[in-house]
Each structure stands twice: as structure tokens, then as C-alpha cells.
Write an enzyme that holds these catalytic residues in place. Structure first.
Site, PDB file in Angstrom:
ATOM      1  N   VAL A  40      -2.773  13.757  -1.711  1.00 22.40           N
ATOM      2  CA  VAL A  40      -2.350  14.726  -1.001  1.00 22.40           C
ATOM      3  C   VAL A  40      -0.922  15.204  -1.755  1.00 22.40           C
ATOM      4  CG1 VAL A  40      -3.360  13.917   1.091  1.00 22.40           C
ATOM      5  CG2 VAL A  40      -1.036  13.141   0.621  1.00 22.40           C
TER       6      VAL A  40
ATOM      7  N   TYR B  16     -12.203  12.842  -1.008  1.00 24.04           N
ATOM      8  CA  TYR B  16     -12.296  12.933   0.478  1.00 24.04           C
ATOM      9  C   TYR B  16     -13.614  13.248   0.992  1.00 24.04           C
ATOM     10  CZ  TYR B  16      -7.203  12.522  -0.454  1.00 24.04           C
ATOM     11  OH  TYR B  16      -5.960  12.219  -0.719  1.00 24.04           O
TER      12      TYR B  16
ATOM     13  N   TYR C 156       0.801  -1.422  -0.052  1.00 26.31           N
ATOM     14  CA  TYR C 156      -0.075  -0.083  -0.192  1.00 26.31           C
ATOM     15  C   TYR C 156       0.804   1.338  -0.160  1.00 26.31           C
ATOM     16  CZ  TYR C 156      -2.995   3.640   1.594  1.00 26.31           C
ATOM     17  OH  TYR C 156      -4.072   4.577   1.658  1.00 26.31           O
TER      18      TYR C 156
END
Length: 327
Positions: free
Chosen positions: A259, A241, A189
Site C-alpha cells: 500500500v 489483494y 510484523y
């Protein structure tokens, strides 16, 4: 002959390049090194035309944008029924790194929040972490038409500071939402989030989804056509988000942000948009990127539920010349 759409993007770039709102992400130390002035806009049409302005070749880490595409690979590996048994489809209204699960099912709410993305990554097939990472990188290569590398310092930075993600993973292990390969899956991940891309890659990825899963330049299929709707549906409802609802209302184009300052957006059957600009708003989305997508959607009538006549005709502007449009 110069395309008026190219001039349009130049004007849009110059209009918003001076925007100073937002902060560069610093909760992952390596991300704080990005320049707040970096800014690139790229659009790729479903017939393979590419329009770009600004820092479109500047590489950065894909971060959460990877979640949508790895979700698509998990669907190919296991099918909808099994994937949906491990991760839900509902927006949370919470921050992307909230440690919450659906109380009724014990599943993470959707694949676009960290817990759901970890569960999705856990589903990627392979004999070991190396083989699983290779499959993910090859999948992204089909979307972009080129090979990709991992930014090792970012990966190590994420791994060193990823205690909250570890807490999510162990909570999900308690409810059998992920396998016992916690360390391997978390490394995978962190690595997928640390893959290097640029704004052109993001535009090509979304143009591939807009083109039914086929890369419009290479002609290579990146994802089975039947799963494209799964990916872009959750991009629309969960991809920005906890600002996803407002995004769907104001922009109406399925999108995913990261981000590091990237946004990829899909206008189905028409084009893909890729934007890079590191300063983020309070919800974690690129401030310049939001403004650019709002204007492109409005000016060309790209909102999924738009019924009004757009200000400009997209096909004419992409293919026409200035004189024929009265410039």
C-alpha cells in the site's frame, strides 16, 4: 551501446507518469505523506543487467510485499507441512485486512492477507523479537544485496493504529494458529512492513526469485530453491489483494503489491520488475504500476500461459542495439 529495452522503459515511464488516477494510502498516517508524483520503474534480468527510469532510488516502506518473502523464510524454518498447518493457500476474494478464517480448518486463507502474514511472521525463529527481526532483515539483504533499515515513524504509526491486526491475532490465538507471543509477533510484523526499500530493491528481489533463489548480481542464495515455487505460486494467485484473479488473467506474472505504492513482479527465468508509484486503485494496488506491468507482459510475451509470438524479443531488446532492430 544503448539498449533498446532502456529506451522502451523511458517511453513507458513518459507515457504513464501523467496518470492521475488513484489515491495515496492514508489509513496509516505516515503513508499519507508520500508524493503522488513519485514514479520509478526498474527491471533486473537473471543475468544481472539493470534497467531503470524515474525515482528508482527513492525509499519507501515495503508494506505487504514483505509477506511473500517472510513466507519463504518460514518455509525454510519449518518446512511445508508445518507451515501449511498454520496458514492455507487459497485466495479469499476479500479485502486484505478482512477478519476471516477458513471455517473448516480455522487457518487464515493464505500468507498474503494480513491474518496469514501475521501467522507466518509468528513462525520466524529466534530467541526474542530482536533476533527474529535481525534474521528477517538479513534475509532481505540476501535478496537485495544491501542492508536495510526500519522506518521508525511508520512502525510506530502502524503499531498505534493496528487494532484490526490485533483482533486477527487474538482470534487466531483462540484457534492455536499463532503462539502466545502476540505483542512480540505483532511488533515484528509491523516492523517488517516498515522496512525501507526502493524500486531497484524490488526488482532485485523478484529477479532473485526468477533466478531460482540466487541473487543475479551477488551470486548469494536468498532462499532454498525448493521453496521458490511456493512463494511465486502464491504471489500469482493471492499477491495482488482481491484483484489477484484479474491480475493473473490480464498480466500473468507472479507479483506482490504494497500500500506504499510498490509492486514486485517475477518473470521466471527471465527478469524481475520493481515499480514505485504511491497512488492506489480501490483494491490497494498502484495504478501506474498495473499499467506498466500490463504493457511489459503483453509486449514481451511474459504472461505465464502465453503461446503467441511476442511483439518484441526480450533477449534481443535487452542486449541489441537500435540499428540492428531497425530503429
Amino acid at each position: 551501446m544503448a539498449s533498446p529495452f532502456r529506451s522502451y522503459l523511458n517511453d513507458l515511464y513518459n507515457k504513464h507518469r501523467g496518470l492521475k488516477k488513484g489515491r495515496v494510502a492514508d489509513y496509516i498516517p505516515e503513508l499519507a505523506l508520500a508524493s503522488a508524483d513519485s514514479f520509478g520503474i526498474c527491471v533486473v534480468s537473471t543475468d544481472g543487467q539493470t534497467f531503470e527510469v524515474g525515482d528508482c532510488d527513492k525509499t519507501f516502506t515495503i508494506q505487504s510485499i514483505s509477506k511473500a518473502f517472510v513466507f519463504g523464510l518460514a518455509l525454510e524454518d519449518h518446512g511445508r507441512k508445518y507451515v501449511n498447518s498454520k496458514v492455507g493457500m487459497e485466495p479469499t476474494g476479500e479485502a486484505f485486512n478482512s477478519i476471516i478464517l477458513d471455517e473448516a480448518t480455522n487457518r487464515p486463507y493464505n500468507p498474503m492477507v494480513n491474518s496469514g502474514a501475521i501467522a507466518t511472521t509468528d513462525l520466524i525463529k529466534g530467541r526474542n523479537g530482536t533476533e527474529r527481526l535481525k534474521r528477517i532483515l538479513e534475509m532481505f539483504g540476501r535478496y537485495t544485496g544491501r542492508a536495510h533499515d526500519i522506518n521508525v515513524p511508520v512502525f510506530l504509526s502502524e503499531k498505534e493504529t493496528g487494532h484490526r491486526n490485533r483482533a486477527m491475532a487474538f482470534l487466531m490465538l483462540n484457534f492455536s494458529m499463532v503462539s502466545e507471543k502476540i505483542d512480540e509477533t505483532l511488533d515484528l510484523y509491523f516492523q517488517q512492513c516498515s522496512m525501507l526499500v526502493n524500486a531497484k530493491d524490488l526488482a532485485m528481489m523478484s529477479a532473485t526469485l526468477a533466478n531460482g533463489g540466487v541473487n543475479p548480481v551477488t551470486g548469494i542464495r536468498a532462499i532454498e530453491e525448493r521453496y521458490v515455487q511456493d512463494v511465486i505460486s502464491l504471489m500469482l494467485t493471492c499477491g495482488m489483494y482481491d484483484a489477484s484473479g484479474e491480475w493473473a488473467y490480464r498480466v500473468g506474472i507472479p507479483a506482490k503489491s504494497g500500500v506504499a505504492g510498490g509492486i514486485t513482479a517475477v518473470a521466471s527465468g527471465k527478469l524481475g520488475i520493481g515499480i514505485y508509484s504511491p497512488p492506489l486503485d480501490a483494491k490497494g494496488n498502484s495504478t501506474r504500476g498495473i499499467k506498466v506491468c500490463e504493457e511489459i507482459s503483453r509486449d514481451f510475451g511474459l504472461h505465464m500461459f502465453n503461446t503467441a509470438t511476442p511483439k518484441h524479443d526480450l533477449v534481443t531488446w535487452m542486449n541489441g542495439d537500435h540499428d540492428s532492430l531497425g530503429w
